[in-house]
Design a protein around this motif. Sequence first.
Motif, mmCIF file in Angstrom:
data_model
loop_
_atom_site.group_PDB
_atom_site.id
_atom_site.type_symbol
_atom_site.label_atom_id
_atom_site.label_comp_id
_atom_site.label_asym_id
_atom_site.label_seq_id
_atom_site.Cartn_x
_atom_site.Cartn_y
_atom_site.Cartn_z
ATOM 1 N N THR A 189 56.605 31.427 23.918
ATOM 2 C CA THR A 189 55.765 31.114 22.769
ATOM 3 C C THR A 189 55.007 29.801 22.971
ATOM 4 O O THR A 189 53.812 29.699 22.689
ATOM 5 C CB THR A 189 56.613 31.023 21.488
ATOM 6 N N ASN A 190 55.717 28.783 23.469
ATOM 7 C CA ASN A 190 55.097 27.472 23.697
ATOM 8 C C ASN A 190 55.435 26.973 25.103
ATOM 9 O O ASN A 190 56.598 26.981 25.501
ATOM 10 C CB ASN A 190 55.605 26.458 22.668
ATOM 11 N N LEU A 191 54.399 26.550 25.808
ATOM 12 C CA LEU A 191 54.612 25.948 27.124
ATOM 13 C C LEU A 191 54.988 24.489 26.928
ATOM 14 O O LEU A 191 54.209 23.703 26.367
ATOM 15 C CB LEU A 191 53.337 26.041 27.965
ATOM 16 N N LEU A 192 56.173 24.121 27.366
ATOM 17 C CA LEU A 192 56.634 22.744 27.207
ATOM 18 C C LEU A 192 56.112 21.840 28.311
ATOM 19 O O LEU A 192 55.702 20.708 28.052
ATOM 20 C CB LEU A 192 58.162 22.701 27.177
ATOM 21 N N MET A 193 56.156 22.339 29.537
ATOM 22 C CA MET A 193 55.696 21.526 30.671
ATOM 23 C C MET A 193 55.559 22.392 31.909
ATOM 24 O O MET A 193 56.120 23.488 31.986
ATOM 25 C CB MET A 193 56.680 20.382 30.956
ATOM 26 N N TYR A 194 54.804 21.885 32.873
ATOM 27 C CA TYR A 194 54.808 22.488 34.207
ATOM 28 C C TYR A 194 54.509 21.383 35.219
ATOM 29 O O TYR A 194 53.902 20.368 34.898
ATOM 30 C CB TYR A 194 53.828 23.656 34.324
ATOM 31 N N TYR A 195 54.964 21.595 36.426
ATOM 32 C CA TYR A 195 54.814 20.575 37.459
ATOM 33 C C TYR A 195 54.970 21.205 38.837
ATOM 34 O O TYR A 195 55.584 22.276 38.994
ATOM 35 C CB TYR A 195 55.872 19.471 37.293
ATOM 36 N N SER A 196 54.402 20.540 39.815
ATOM 37 C CA SER A 196 54.608 20.925 41.207
ATOM 38 C C SER A 196 55.963 20.381 41.652
ATOM 39 O O SER A 196 56.307 19.244 41.331
ATOM 40 C CB SER A 196 53.501 20.359 42.092
ATOM 41 N N ILE A 197 56.719 21.185 42.359
ATOM 42 C CA ILE A 197 58.080 20.797 42.739
ATOM 43 C C ILE A 197 58.104 19.458 43.458
ATOM 44 O O ILE A 197 58.951 18.602 43.186
ATOM 45 C CB ILE A 197 58.723 21.895 43.610
ATOM 46 N N ASP A 198 57.159 19.218 44.358
ATOM 47 C CA ASP A 198 57.174 17.972 45.133
ATOM 48 C C ASP A 198 56.687 16.767 44.331
ATOM 49 O O ASP A 198 56.744 15.632 44.806
ATOM 50 C CB ASP A 198 56.362 18.120 46.425
ATOM 51 N N LYS A 199 56.219 16.999 43.092
ATOM 52 C CA LYS A 199 55.751 15.900 42.241
ATOM 53 C C LYS A 199 56.710 15.612 41.092
ATOM 54 O O LYS A 199 56.427 14.735 40.260
ATOM 55 C CB LYS A 199 54.366 16.227 41.669
ATOM 56 N N PHE A 200 57.821 16.324 41.025
ATOM 57 C CA PHE A 200 58.698 16.205 39.863
ATOM 58 C C PHE A 200 59.200 14.784 39.651
ATOM 59 O O PHE A 200 59.228 14.286 38.524
ATOM 60 C CB PHE A 200 59.893 17.154 39.990
ATOM 61 N N LYS A 201 59.602 14.109 40.704
ATOM 62 C CA LYS A 201 60.248 12.804 40.557
ATOM 63 C C LYS A 201 59.282 11.704 40.114
ATOM 64 O O LYS A 201 59.687 10.730 39.478
ATOM 65 C CB LYS A 201 60.939 12.411 41.861
#
Length: 248
Positions: A189-201
């Motif tokens: 229903t709602n997208l909370l977040m997304y990120y590239s795995i190598d940019k997570f930190k």
Amino acid sequence: MIKIFLMMLAFFMSLNILNAEDSEFIKQQELLLTVKTIIQEEESIARAYESFIINKKKLPEVFSDLVSDEYLGSGFTLTPFVVGDTVSINDFGFRKGINNRFKDANFDGISLEDKLSVQRLYESDLFRKKTYFYDSDTIGIKLDDEFAKHLYFLSSTAGFNLVDCADTPKKRYCTDGDDIYIYDNDSRTNLLMYYSIDKFKTGPIIITKETSFHITSDEFNSIPKGATLYDTNAVKYIKTISSIEVVK
């Protein structure tokens, strides 16, 4: 003659006592080395557990998932406390930690005091870095990697199962190439977040502009401190110890 006999008897008795003491000392030292070896094995399991989470983006379901050349080695076995003992790791127990193998061990020829000393060593942090003694049944595992902690958190919130975002049925956590998408529910229903795995930190992590979710959705708590965030309106934030703050 009687005096000489008594002296010889006393001499041989003292030898027997010394031999008995030496024998117990040797057994104690062997047991201490065994305990150290067992702790090192548990440390290896903890390292493999964390590596598996990072590499596979999921938790190991059974212990045999870690018994491979990539992790523990295909020939990995557990060391028993004493010869003749059989040891194993319960798969369900492994999800919580590593079963305590000390309580069922039988230490023939070891005094109660020495047994307690060995047990204290096993329960201490002397040789432990990634594990810790939790209780009489469990050895806990410490996760050091921020991404591993994040994935472990996801596993505890919704039966963590990363699927491809194009797959059905839908799941609240999914992947699209090297990106991870996190929604509020399986219906997405709602997208909370997304990120590239190598940019997570470090970020950037793209987050929802609805700031109420920043407070009410626990997924935001596992973002590493200091990471840069942008909402879908391009407003810049930074993750602090306790909150998400707008960068002014």
